[in-house]
Design a protein around this motif. Sequence first.
Motif, short mmCIF file in Angstrom:
data_model
loop_
_atom_site.label_atom_id
_atom_site.label_comp_id
_atom_site.label_asym_id
_atom_site.label_seq_id
_atom_site.Cartn_x
_atom_site.Cartn_y
_atom_site.Cartn_z
N VAL A 166 38.91 47.78 -57.46
CA VAL A 166 40.22 48.57 -58.14
C VAL A 166 40.57 48.30 -59.80
O VAL A 166 39.90 46.84 -60.49
CB VAL A 166 41.64 47.65 -57.32
N SER A 167 41.81 48.57 -60.29
CA SER A 167 41.89 48.42 -61.68
C SER A 167 43.23 47.21 -61.89
O SER A 167 42.77 46.63 -62.50
CB SER A 167 42.38 50.05 -62.65
N GLN A 202 46.87 51.28 -55.25
CA GLN A 202 45.51 51.95 -54.83
C GLN A 202 45.08 51.12 -53.68
O GLN A 202 43.63 51.48 -53.44
CB GLN A 202 45.10 50.73 -55.75
N ASP A 239 45.34 53.31 -50.82
CA ASP A 239 44.90 54.64 -51.11
C ASP A 239 43.35 54.23 -50.66
O ASP A 239 42.65 56.00 -49.38
CB ASP A 239 44.49 55.13 -52.20
#
Length: 637
Positions: free
Chosen positions: A590-591, A629, A632
């Motif tokens: 993840v970012s 995120q 998702d």
Amino acid sequence: MTSYADFYRQSIAQPDAFWAEQARLIEWQQPFTRVCNYDKPPFVHWFEGGTTNLCHNAVDRHLKDRASQAALIYVSTETGIEKTYSFAELHGEVQRMAASLKALGVQKGDRVLIYMPMIAEAAFAMLACARIGAIHCVVFGGFASGSLASRIEDATPRVVVSADAGSRGGKVVPYKPLLDEAIRLSSHKPEAVLLVDRGLSPMPLVAGRDQLWSDLRARHLDDQVPCEWMASTDISYTIYTSGTTGKPKGVQRDTGGYAVALAASMKHIFEGRPGETFFSTSDIGWVVGHSYIIYGPLIAGMATLMYEGLPTQGLDKQPDGGIWWRLVEKYKVTGMFSAPTAVRVLKKQDPALLRKYDLSSLRALFLAGEPLDEPTARWISEGLQVPIIDNYWQTESGWPILTIANAVEKKATRFGSPGIPMYGYNVKLLHESTGEELTQPNEKGVVVLEGPTPPGFMQTIWKDDARFVNTYWKSVPGKMVYSTFDWGIRDEDGYYFILGRTDDVINVAGHRLGTREIEESISGHAGAAEVAVVGVADSLKGQVAMAFVVPKDSAVLLDAAAARKLEGEIMKRVDQDLGALARPSRVRFVSVLPKTRSGKLLRRAIQAVCEGRDAGDLTTMDDPVALQQIRDLMGAA
Ligand code: PRX
């Protein structure tokens, strides 16, 4: 017959009288002069003035009446070895091991770290330590170099006892290279390493340090090593367990209190009688192995069945989902102790396997270590037709906190509940933030214990009294109570239900792991910038670890092949550091990680999203994108 309610009441209202009576279940060299010293809470000293020895009570004591009866039944479906040691034979082997340890310089109070597979020599080593007053620190054989190194560092053992390899499902797992690496990583170096060569894996020896058990055993074949008489409050062992920090805690136990607690539990809870056979499917690396493979059954004069292998493999190494039942029949097992995970594995086997064997000797199956779900409980209860006794406890307690003591008074079990408080445990439910006691039925709170904690309970954290007090006894505002770090509720009849941990400890297949330890291992990978590990519900293992990583190179987020490669590398790193048990089932990239504005990781929210639950109150969350995120990613899985 006393009612359990009276029995329990006496244990709390008159602990001295109650435990003085229980103390008669073991042999003392010197009688104690004070039952419970609670002058300096939360530290408790049980049976002050008394001297005894765990090995004496587990082995020597029984030579008079049952020298030729079975004491240790060893069965390995990994190597095909099946061997029974009588009490006299066990006595001989333990003395050889004790003499060997002494020859290597081990003295009373020294630590001996035991890193071994499930072989009979591991039992000899534990009992030998107890015999000579050395403190054993058994480290689960499934742990790898990093975990082992931090334990060597903390325990500073004079000697390590180990073996060439373990074996799992027919696959050899070399131990010696992991041990060598751990000793290299640790600043403390043991003086000697005593090695059992099982002939499974090549084992180059380090000159001047490594010794073979076969050599030392032969040298000390006829040695007599008397038991060292230990003060009741002397340390018998330490066992490491996970908590909220990455640093494992050395749970420290005494001698006399532990012996009494186990003897009492074998009588009142496990209903074990001398001459019978007890079969606990745990591992010596866990507390259940210490209490109910080694010391408990032997102290009770029972034979203990020590098993190496999967529950689904036969002695001929062919698949056999009935192996445990075959052993129950063959050795007339009367009490069996396992974990819900193992039963869930067996549930996938042909149910006819349960009817193939004569299981009439079996009186009860005890399950512990993780929540027992209703379908699993029903399946095994219908299959075995014996009571299934859930029991709730911890490495810290050493023996059950909540269960049913059927030998005191038969009581109905309740699906989903491990039972009621055991004698000696003053269990309370407290409100999470106010610390107020919850007295109404079905209110959710933190399960705590009021001191003094009963015999057998941990004395302190090895070398760290302050950490013991601060970690366990100061978590509730304004009250000094021991926190179990478990959520619970109590119904109108006093039965408790455990609802999971309040901290970052997870439970994978009944094994307790700290998510922080896994995070620290992953952070050590050069490609990981930030990491969060959470436990996610799993139908077989109870929970599995799931890792969310912010990669240093953001290209990984867009490149599936690069992500797969990094995931593989991270998993390998955890394998090498901690062991395969701790390996996350998935590593997702993840970012950004969900955090509060003050930078605290929102682990519970991540966990909720992973399990498809409502993430709860997110008003303190910094960046809503972070949780989206994860949502998702989970949706795409
Ligand atoms: O969260 C509880 C869970 O396992 C934790 C203790 O794990 P460990 O130190 O490895 O000791 C295991 C000794 C049996 C507890 O804090 N736990 C243990 N038994 C149960 C359980 N959760 C629900 N039901 C149980 N019977």
